[in-house]
Design an enzyme around this catalytic site. Structure first.
Site, PDB file in Angstrom:
ATOM      1  N   CYS A  10       0.835  -1.095  -0.035  1.00 28.61           N
ATOM      2  CA  CYS A  10       0.325   0.309   0.371  1.00 28.61           C
ATOM      3  C   CYS A  10       0.948   0.953   0.125  1.00 28.61           C
ATOM      4  CB  CYS A  10      -1.034  -0.284   1.357  1.00 28.61           C
ATOM      5  SG  CYS A  10      -0.018   0.426   2.647  1.00 28.61           S
ATOM      6  N   CYS A  13       3.260   0.960   2.721  1.00 32.67           N
ATOM      7  CA  CYS A  13       4.157   0.419   2.851  1.00 32.67           C
ATOM      8  C   CYS A  13       5.521   1.235   2.198  1.00 32.67           C
ATOM      9  CB  CYS A  13       3.901  -0.980   2.345  1.00 32.67           C
ATOM     10  SG  CYS A  13       2.824  -1.848   3.551  1.00 32.67           S
TER      11      CYS A  13
END
Length: 78
Positions: A10, A13
């Protein structure tokens, strides 16, 4: 030394990975970064919320994006 970024890939991340790369560059260290996206592998670390950062197989933080300064501190602790 090895840093692992745990998460699904994501935006948070990716931001954590970018911050880790910046911390490594600022410290001028030779450290590898590995992305771990497999949920079974992530669960082995006992992480409930991602993103998480693991340094030398120790979970340093989970559930938030660490700053560059926080990551530098974690690296220096190891």
């Amino acid at each position: 030394m090895e840093i692992k970024i745990l998460g699904s890939g994501c935006a948070n991340c990716k931001k954590l990975e970018k911050n880790a790369q910046e911390a490594i560059q600022q410290l001028q260290k030779d450290i590898s970064i590995t992305k771990v996206q497999d949920i079974r592998e992530i669960m082995k670390y006992g992480v409930i919320r991602t993103p998480a950062i693991v340094i030398n197989e120790k979970v340093k933080m989970s559930g938030k994006v660490c700053t560059v300064e926080e990551i530098k501190q974690y690296i220096e602790e190891e």
